[in-house]
Motif scaffolding. Sequence first.
Motif, PDB file in Angstrom:
ATOM      1  N   LEU A 195       0.870  -1.195  -0.043  1.00 39.48           N
ATOM      2  CA  LEU A 195       0.170   0.109   0.048  1.00 39.48           C
ATOM      3  C   LEU A 195       0.816   1.367   0.023  1.00 39.48           C
ATOM      4  O   LEU A 195       1.860   1.349   0.540  1.00 39.48           O
ATOM      5  CB  LEU A 195      -0.753  -0.009   1.152  1.00 39.48           C
ATOM      6  CG  LEU A 195      -1.736  -1.072   1.431  1.00 39.48           C
ATOM      7  CD1 LEU A 195      -1.069  -2.292   2.221  1.00 39.48           C
ATOM      8  CD2 LEU A 195      -3.053  -0.684   1.956  1.00 39.48           C
ATOM      9  N   GLY A 196       0.395   2.383  -0.802  1.00 38.42           N
ATOM     10  CA  GLY A 196       0.966   3.505  -0.740  1.00 38.42           C
ATOM     11  C   GLY A 196       0.088   4.564  -0.092  1.00 38.42           C
ATOM     12  O   GLY A 196       0.090   5.065   0.739  1.00 38.42           O
ATOM     13  N   THR A 197      -1.224   4.863  -0.875  1.00 40.07           N
ATOM     14  CA  THR A 197      -1.836   6.143  -0.301  1.00 40.07           C
ATOM     15  C   THR A 197      -2.348   5.949   1.244  1.00 40.07           C
ATOM     16  O   THR A 197      -2.371   6.905   1.952  1.00 40.07           O
ATOM     17  CB  THR A 197      -2.895   6.226  -1.367  1.00 40.07           C
ATOM     18  OG1 THR A 197      -2.495   6.134  -2.698  1.00 40.07           O
ATOM     19  CG2 THR A 197      -4.008   7.324  -0.971  1.00 40.07           C
ATOM     20  N   ARG A 198      -2.753   4.640   1.386  1.00 39.47           N
ATOM     21  CA  ARG A 198      -3.345   4.576   2.900  1.00 39.47           C
ATOM     22  C   ARG A 198      -2.163   5.015   3.860  1.00 39.47           C
ATOM     23  O   ARG A 198      -2.615   5.580   4.948  1.00 39.47           O
ATOM     24  CB  ARG A 198      -3.741   3.032   2.879  1.00 39.47           C
ATOM     25  CG  ARG A 198      -4.158   2.441   4.402  1.00 39.47           C
ATOM     26  CD  ARG A 198      -5.353   3.208   4.864  1.00 39.47           C
ATOM     27  NE  ARG A 198      -5.013   4.502   5.704  1.00 39.47           N
ATOM     28  CZ  ARG A 198      -5.916   5.039   6.371  1.00 39.47           C
ATOM     29  NH1 ARG A 198      -6.939   4.577   6.320  1.00 39.47           N
ATOM     30  NH2 ARG A 198      -5.591   6.202   6.999  1.00 39.47           N
ATOM     31  N   GLN A 289      -6.842   5.748  -6.239  1.00 46.11           N
ATOM     32  CA  GLN A 289      -8.354   6.066  -6.274  1.00 46.11           C
ATOM     33  C   GLN A 289      -9.008   5.512  -4.943  1.00 46.11           C
ATOM     34  O   GLN A 289      -9.966   5.834  -4.724  1.00 46.11           O
ATOM     35  CB  GLN A 289      -8.966   5.234  -7.429  1.00 46.11           C
ATOM     36  CG  GLN A 289      -8.734   5.753  -8.896  1.00 46.11           C
ATOM     37  CD  GLN A 289      -9.218   4.877  -9.930  1.00 46.11           C
ATOM     38  OE1 GLN A 289      -9.324   3.786  -9.957  1.00 46.11           O
ATOM     39  NE2 GLN A 289      -9.259   5.367 -11.296  1.00 46.11           N
ATOM     40  N   ASP A 290      -8.072   4.748  -4.206  1.00 50.64           N
ATOM     41  CA  ASP A 290      -8.538   4.047  -3.059  1.00 50.64           C
ATOM     42  C   ASP A 290      -8.289   5.219  -1.824  1.00 50.64           C
ATOM     43  O   ASP A 290      -8.888   4.918  -0.785  1.00 50.64           O
ATOM     44  CB  ASP A 290      -7.607   2.984  -2.508  1.00 50.64           C
ATOM     45  CG  ASP A 290      -6.012   3.232  -2.815  1.00 50.64           C
ATOM     46  OD1 ASP A 290      -5.681   3.811  -3.823  1.00 50.64           O
ATOM     47  OD2 ASP A 290      -5.393   3.250  -1.881  1.00 50.64           O
ATOM     48  N   ALA A 291      -7.916   6.780  -2.367  1.00 54.48           N
ATOM     49  CA  ALA A 291      -8.083   7.542  -1.349  1.00 54.48           C
ATOM     50  C   ALA A 291      -9.817   7.737  -0.881  1.00 54.48           C
ATOM     51  O   ALA A 291     -10.035   8.023   0.072  1.00 54.48           O
ATOM     52  CB  ALA A 291      -7.751   8.945  -2.003  1.00 54.48           C
TER      53      ALA A 291
HETATM   54  C1  LIG Z   1       3.461   9.800  -3.295  1.00 56.59           C
HETATM   55  C2  LIG Z   1       3.969   8.464  -3.851  1.00 56.59           C
HETATM   56  C3  LIG Z   1       5.186   8.153  -4.105  1.00 56.59           C
HETATM   57  C4  LIG Z   1       5.573   6.915  -4.777  1.00 56.59           C
HETATM   58  N1  LIG Z   1       7.045   6.760  -5.096  1.00 56.59           N
HETATM   59  C5  LIG Z   1       7.228   5.405  -5.532  1.00 56.59           C
HETATM   60  C6  LIG Z   1       8.733   5.304  -5.702  1.00 56.59           C
HETATM   61  O1  LIG Z   1       9.359   6.048  -5.365  1.00 56.59           O
HETATM   62  N2  LIG Z   1       8.921   3.900  -5.615  1.00 56.59           N
HETATM   63  C7  LIG Z   1       8.198   2.875  -5.903  1.00 56.59           C
HETATM   64  O2  LIG Z   1       8.488   1.575  -6.379  1.00 56.59           O
HETATM   65  N3  LIG Z   1       6.878   3.257  -6.017  1.00 56.59           N
HETATM   66  C8  LIG Z   1       6.301   4.483  -5.603  1.00 56.59           C
HETATM   67  N4  LIG Z   1       5.026   4.552  -5.321  1.00 56.59           N
HETATM   68  C9  LIG Z   1       4.121   3.537  -5.787  1.00 56.59           C
HETATM   69  C10 LIG Z   1       3.771   2.549  -4.464  1.00 56.59           C
HETATM   70  O3  LIG Z   1       4.955   2.093  -4.288  1.00 56.59           O
HETATM   71  C11 LIG Z   1       2.652   2.032  -4.635  1.00 56.59           C
HETATM   72  O4  LIG Z   1       2.670   0.946  -5.892  1.00 56.59           O
HETATM   73  C12 LIG Z   1       1.168   2.604  -5.076  1.00 56.59           C
HETATM   74  O5  LIG Z   1       1.148   3.444  -4.074  1.00 56.59           O
HETATM   75  C13 LIG Z   1       0.244   1.522  -4.622  1.00 56.59           C
HETATM   76  O6  LIG Z   1      -1.000   1.994  -4.916  1.00 56.59           O
HETATM   77  P1  LIG Z   1      -1.909   2.973  -3.531  1.00 56.59           P
HETATM   78  O7  LIG Z   1      -1.339   4.011  -3.471  1.00 56.59           O
HETATM   79  O8  LIG Z   1      -3.290   2.794  -4.237  1.00 56.59           O
HETATM   80  O9  LIG Z   1      -1.773   2.011  -2.510  1.00 56.59           O
HETATM   81  C14 LIG Z   1       4.722   5.729  -4.987  1.00 56.59           C
HETATM   82  C15 LIG Z   1       3.269   6.316  -4.808  1.00 56.59           C
HETATM   83  C16 LIG Z   1       2.843   7.408  -4.112  1.00 56.59           C
HETATM   84  C17 LIG Z   1       1.346   7.677  -3.782  1.00 56.59           C
END
Ligand SMILES: Cc1cc2nc3c(=O)[nH]c(=O)nc-3n(C[C@H](O)[C@H](O)[C@H](O)COP(=O)(O)O)c2cc1C
Length: 325
Positions: A195-198, A289-291
């Motif tokens: 997860l990223g956004t969460r 979009q999961d925001a």
């Molecule tokens: C602000 C932000 C910065 C990100 N930077 C990277 C990064 O530097 N390297 C990477 O592998 N993924 C990066 N990602 C992608 C995340 O690793 C992940 O795949 C993604 O957030 C998953 O989707 P979700 O935001 O719906 O959870 C980034 C995502 C966000 C939201």
Amino acid sequence: MIHTPICDLLDIEHPIALGGMGSATSPPLVAAVSRAGGLGALGCHYLTPEQIHERTGGVRRETNKPFGLNFLLFDTREDSLAAALELRPAVMQFAWARPDQNLKDYFDRAHEAGCKVTHMAGAVSEAVRAAEAGADIIIAQGTEGGGHVGWMASMPLIPMVVDAVAPIPVLAAGGFADGRGLAAALSLGADGILLGTRFLASVESPLHPNFKQAIVDSDGHDTQLSDIPDIAAGQVWPGAMTRSRRNSFIERWAGREWALRQNRAEAHARLQAARQSGDIDEGPLSMGQDAGLIHDIPRAEDIVRRIAEEAEEILARKLPALVKH
Ligand SMILES: Cc1cc2nc3c(=O)[nH]c(=O)nc-3n(C[C@H](O)[C@H](O)[C@H](O)COP(=O)(O)O)c2cc1C
């Protein structure tokens, strides 16, 4: 408790990982996710070797649990990568290679340093490429996610990647924010979620409070894919677009990318200032979009626990009750 092969492979309690998100990750956030039994990851691609040593030390002061160091392969500094490998993290989390880069060289070096290797792929061909190069885990990332993403949605991409790289385990990413997401990802054949956004909307996240609140306020319908933030930053990615919050900055330049290139330095300076001051209309906010599924700003530990508990409830009770014998 939900336990998948990834838990054994990575020596973690819950099959829940943090995406290494450049400057949107920080030692406190990474340590909090790992301490909670997930896998934290620190974004390193923009860091100097000294900063990598300092921040990895910061994580290690807070936890002795495993965590990863994340690199964007197309933009990796050799001295920074070497510094990361010297630190022998449990995991090297790679993403976004150029087509001409040899993944095996990077993966072999990580393995020699005693690390497990994950590689993020937004398409089946990239997942197979990483599997053939020796990745231990493939991260299948759907276009719903925040930040740089590809074109395929998680729903078809995840089972396609699972089939294509079997028996290599897969982490599902892009659009996952709660226990329903973890249960769904496991049903699609993945071994866990990333997860990223969460985690951006967590107490430990280094984002400005206004940006965290913008995620909470989002209904998930206000993101869009564009290369405008990258044009402003003067950075060309190998085939990626950024999913970010649609705001005045994006709307001003949409369809006028040529003019943005012309005024790049000034636009970039404004954008940096807006990010610092928490101006959500002028600063770019990468989010998925999961925001629309995110309604609070809890501690990262609580996010991990809630996801694990909710998924267990669905898989152990809700879904079995639907099966009639
Ligand atoms: C602000 C932000 C910065 C990100 N930077 C990277 C990064 O530097 N390297 C990477 O592998 N993924 C990066 N990602 C992608 C995340 O690793 C992940 O795949 C993604 O957030 C998953 O989707 P979700 O935001 O719906 O959870 C980034 C995502 C966000 C939201």
